[in-house]
Design a protein around this motif. Structure first.
Motif, mmCIF file in Angstrom:
data_model
loop_
_atom_site.group_PDB
_atom_site.id
_atom_site.type_symbol
_atom_site.label_atom_id
_atom_site.label_comp_id
_atom_site.label_asym_id
_atom_site.label_seq_id
_atom_site.Cartn_x
_atom_site.Cartn_y
_atom_site.Cartn_z
ATOM 1 N N GLU A 169 0.829 -1.205 0.000
ATOM 2 C CA GLU A 169 0.000 0.000 0.000
ATOM 3 C C GLU A 169 0.864 1.255 0.000
ATOM 4 O O GLU A 169 0.566 2.225 -0.704
ATOM 5 C CB GLU A 169 -0.907 -0.006 1.234
ATOM 6 C CG GLU A 169 -1.770 1.236 1.379
ATOM 7 C CD GLU A 169 -2.500 1.271 2.699
ATOM 8 O OE1 GLU A 169 -3.132 2.303 2.988
ATOM 9 O OE2 GLU A 169 -2.440 0.283 3.460
ATOM 10 N N MET A 170 1.946 1.233 0.775
ATOM 11 C CA MET A 170 2.813 2.401 0.868
ATOM 12 C C MET A 170 3.472 2.736 -0.468
ATOM 13 O O MET A 170 3.677 3.900 -0.802
ATOM 14 C CB MET A 170 3.915 2.175 1.913
ATOM 15 C CG MET A 170 3.434 2.062 3.350
ATOM 16 S SD MET A 170 2.544 3.526 3.949
ATOM 17 C CE MET A 170 0.847 2.935 3.853
ATOM 18 N N THR A 171 3.797 1.719 -1.252
ATOM 19 C CA THR A 171 4.478 1.964 -2.527
ATOM 20 C C THR A 171 3.560 2.622 -3.563
ATOM 21 O O THR A 171 4.035 3.135 -4.577
ATOM 22 C CB THR A 171 5.030 0.656 -3.128
ATOM 23 O OG1 THR A 171 3.946 -0.214 -3.460
ATOM 24 C CG2 THR A 171 5.963 -0.030 -2.158
ATOM 25 N N LEU A 172 2.266 2.617 -3.301
ATOM 26 C CA LEU A 172 1.309 3.186 -4.260
ATOM 27 C C LEU A 172 0.780 4.548 -3.831
ATOM 28 O O LEU A 172 -0.190 5.051 -4.403
ATOM 29 C CB LEU A 172 0.135 2.214 -4.449
ATOM 30 C CG LEU A 172 0.503 0.807 -4.911
ATOM 31 C CD1 LEU A 172 -0.751 -0.040 -5.063
ATOM 32 C CD2 LEU A 172 1.277 0.847 -6.221
ATOM 33 N N ALA A 173 1.433 5.164 -2.850
ATOM 34 C CA ALA A 173 0.919 6.416 -2.278
ATOM 35 C C ALA A 173 1.431 7.631 -3.045
ATOM 36 O O ALA A 173 2.403 8.265 -2.673
ATOM 37 C CB ALA A 173 1.309 6.522 -0.803
ATOM 38 N N TRP A 174 0.747 7.968 -4.133
ATOM 39 C CA TRP A 174 1.138 9.125 -4.950
ATOM 40 C C TRP A 174 -0.104 9.959 -5.260
ATOM 41 O O TRP A 174 -1.219 9.441 -5.300
ATOM 42 C CB TRP A 174 1.788 8.661 -6.251
ATOM 43 C CG TRP A 174 2.910 7.716 -6.027
ATOM 44 C CD1 TRP A 174 2.853 6.349 -6.047
ATOM 45 C CD2 TRP A 174 4.255 8.052 -5.696
ATOM 46 N NE1 TRP A 174 4.078 5.817 -5.758
ATOM 47 C CE2 TRP A 174 4.954 6.834 -5.551
ATOM 48 C CE3 TRP A 174 4.930 9.275 -5.531
ATOM 49 C CZ2 TRP A 174 6.306 6.803 -5.225
ATOM 50 C CZ3 TRP A 174 6.281 9.223 -5.210
ATOM 51 C CH2 TRP A 174 6.945 8.011 -5.066
ATOM 52 N N HIS A 175 0.115 11.263 -5.568
ATOM 53 C CA HIS A 175 -1.017 12.158 -5.835
ATOM 54 C C HIS A 175 -0.557 13.325 -6.694
ATOM 55 O O HIS A 175 0.572 13.770 -6.583
ATOM 56 C CB HIS A 175 -1.590 12.694 -4.519
ATOM 57 C CG HIS A 175 -2.911 13.371 -4.655
ATOM 58 N ND1 HIS A 175 -4.095 12.690 -4.808
ATOM 59 C CD2 HIS A 175 -3.229 14.673 -4.671
ATOM 60 C CE1 HIS A 175 -5.094 13.543 -4.899
ATOM 61 N NE2 HIS A 175 -4.606 14.752 -4.830
ATOM 62 N N ARG A 176 -1.437 13.859 -7.564
ATOM 63 C CA ARG A 176 -1.049 14.944 -8.465
ATOM 64 C C ARG A 176 -0.997 16.283 -7.746
ATOM 65 O O ARG A 176 -1.625 16.468 -6.702
ATOM 66 C CB ARG A 176 -2.059 15.040 -9.611
ATOM 67 C CG ARG A 176 -3.423 15.547 -9.177
ATOM 68 C CD ARG A 176 -4.354 15.774 -10.365
ATOM 69 N NE ARG A 176 -5.568 16.422 -9.912
ATOM 70 C CZ ARG A 176 -6.797 15.933 -10.040
ATOM 71 N NH1 ARG A 176 -6.964 14.770 -10.603
ATOM 72 N NH2 ARG A 176 -7.839 16.592 -9.610
ATOM 73 N N TRP A 177 -0.274 17.239 -8.339
ATOM 74 C CA TRP A 177 -0.334 18.629 -7.905
ATOM 75 C C TRP A 177 -1.644 19.233 -8.406
ATOM 76 O O TRP A 177 -2.166 18.829 -9.456
ATOM 77 C CB TRP A 177 0.841 19.410 -8.477
ATOM 78 C CG TRP A 177 2.157 19.042 -7.876
ATOM 79 C CD1 TRP A 177 3.121 18.254 -8.442
ATOM 80 C CD2 TRP A 177 2.656 19.426 -6.593
ATOM 81 N NE1 TRP A 177 4.185 18.136 -7.585
ATOM 82 C CE2 TRP A 177 3.931 18.837 -6.452
ATOM 83 C CE3 TRP A 177 2.145 20.211 -5.552
ATOM 84 C CZ2 TRP A 177 4.702 19.015 -5.299
ATOM 85 C CZ3 TRP A 177 2.917 20.383 -4.413
ATOM 86 C CH2 TRP A 177 4.178 19.800 -4.293
ATOM 87 N N ILE B 279 0.244 4.401 -16.099
ATOM 88 C CA ILE B 279 -1.111 4.392 -16.656
ATOM 89 C C ILE B 279 -2.133 4.539 -15.535
ATOM 90 O O ILE B 279 -3.100 5.313 -15.645
ATOM 91 C CB ILE B 279 -1.356 3.094 -17.453
ATOM 92 C CG1 ILE B 279 -0.502 3.104 -18.731
ATOM 93 C CG2 ILE B 279 -2.835 2.959 -17.805
ATOM 94 C CD1 ILE B 279 -0.518 1.790 -19.481
ATOM 95 N N ASP B 280 -1.930 3.814 -14.431
ATOM 96 C CA ASP B 280 -2.847 3.908 -13.297
ATOM 97 C C ASP B 280 -2.853 5.309 -12.703
ATOM 98 O O ASP B 280 -3.917 5.856 -12.382
ATOM 99 C CB ASP B 280 -2.454 2.896 -12.219
ATOM 100 C CG ASP B 280 -2.787 1.468 -12.605
ATOM 101 O OD1 ASP B 280 -3.557 1.282 -13.559
ATOM 102 O OD2 ASP B 280 -2.267 0.541 -11.945
ATOM 103 N N VAL B 281 -1.665 5.907 -12.546
ATOM 104 C CA VAL B 281 -1.578 7.261 -12.005
ATOM 105 C C VAL B 281 -2.297 8.246 -12.916
ATOM 106 O O VAL B 281 -3.088 9.086 -12.465
ATOM 107 C CB VAL B 281 -0.103 7.681 -11.819
ATOM 108 C CG1 VAL B 281 -0.002 9.180 -11.535
ATOM 109 C CG2 VAL B 281 0.524 6.906 -10.669
#
Length: 240
Positions: free
Chosen positions: A102-110, A138-140
């Motif tokens: 879960e931690m490795t997928l923790a990203w978010h746009r500006w 692709i997911d992001v």
């Protein structure tokens, strides 16, 4: 050189993702704080050490041509190593495989990214060029509403930025000469590598990247080394 001249004839804007388009630092800290269990832990230091570990690995791959290029794999490797270190080993017992994933997928746009990309897309090609693996990118892009015309992962090139092969490969796939492509990034090293291949360069300062160097970057018109400095993707779109 005026702003319009700096971007003259550019047909494709090529965007770095992590740090430039995606707020890795803020979202990771929020995720760590929510999942970590200890509000007094220095999650800022944890996030920065984790990110530094990734950059160290990517630089090694760019220089040697050997090593994993899949961002998910590398982030997990760095995380596992950190949780074995004296500084962070206290977290390891409560961080099982599922939590680490879960931690490795923790990203978010500006907040400016999506609007700016949509505005640019009306007139130019908007391309992602990232050290991230293809599926992750692709997911992001899908979940953060980033309307790229194409996503170019280092999976295609077998190495990592700033290896020249990545920028040359992007130019090959876009079928454009370098002077008609502009690299957009919050990392000066990324722009320096792109410029060596003849690409235009646009610097977008972000509070999470480049540290003290960030405020020193200037455009060529101001005596610096990049073609343009903008405060946001929306500002860039407004100049087109």
């Amino acid at each position: 050189m005026s702003t319009s001249e700096a971007l003259l004839n550019v047909e494709a804007f090529v965007f770095d993702i992590f740090g430039t388009t995606v707020d890795w630092h803020g979202n990771i800290i929020r995720t760590l704080t929510a999942a970590g269990g200890n509000p007094d832990e220095d999650w800022d230091a944890f996030a920065k050490e984790w990110r530094k570990g990734y950059f160290t690995h990517a630089q090694s791959v760019a220089e040697s041509g050997h090593g994993a290029t899949n961002m998910d794999v590398v982030h997990r490797q760095v995380l596992d190593t950190m949780l074995e270190s004296p500084r962070w080993k206290n977290l390891a017992p409560s961080w099982d495989d599922a939590k680490r994933h879960e931690m490795t997928l923790a990203w978010h746009r500006w907040p400016d990214a999506s609007r700016g990309l949509y505005a640019l897309k009306k007139q130019k090609m908007v391309i992602a060029l990232s050290n991230g693996n293809m599926r992750f990118l692709i997911d992001v892009a899908k979940h953060a509403d980033l309307p790229f015309d194409a996503v170019l992962s280092v999976d295609l090139f077998g190495t990592c930025k700033p290896d020249p092969k990545v920028y040359k490969g992007a130019l090959h796939y876009l079928e454009l000469p370098a002077e008609k492509c502009a690299m957009v990034a919050a990392h000066l090293w990324d722009l320096q590598a792109a410029a060596k291949q003849g690409m235009k360069t646009v610097y977008v300062p972000r509070p999470t990247d480049d540290g003290d160097l960030r405020d020193q970057v200037k455009s060529k018109a101001e005596g610096g080394e990049v073609d343009l400095v903008v405060g946001s993707f929306e500002e860039l779109a407004g100049l087109i």
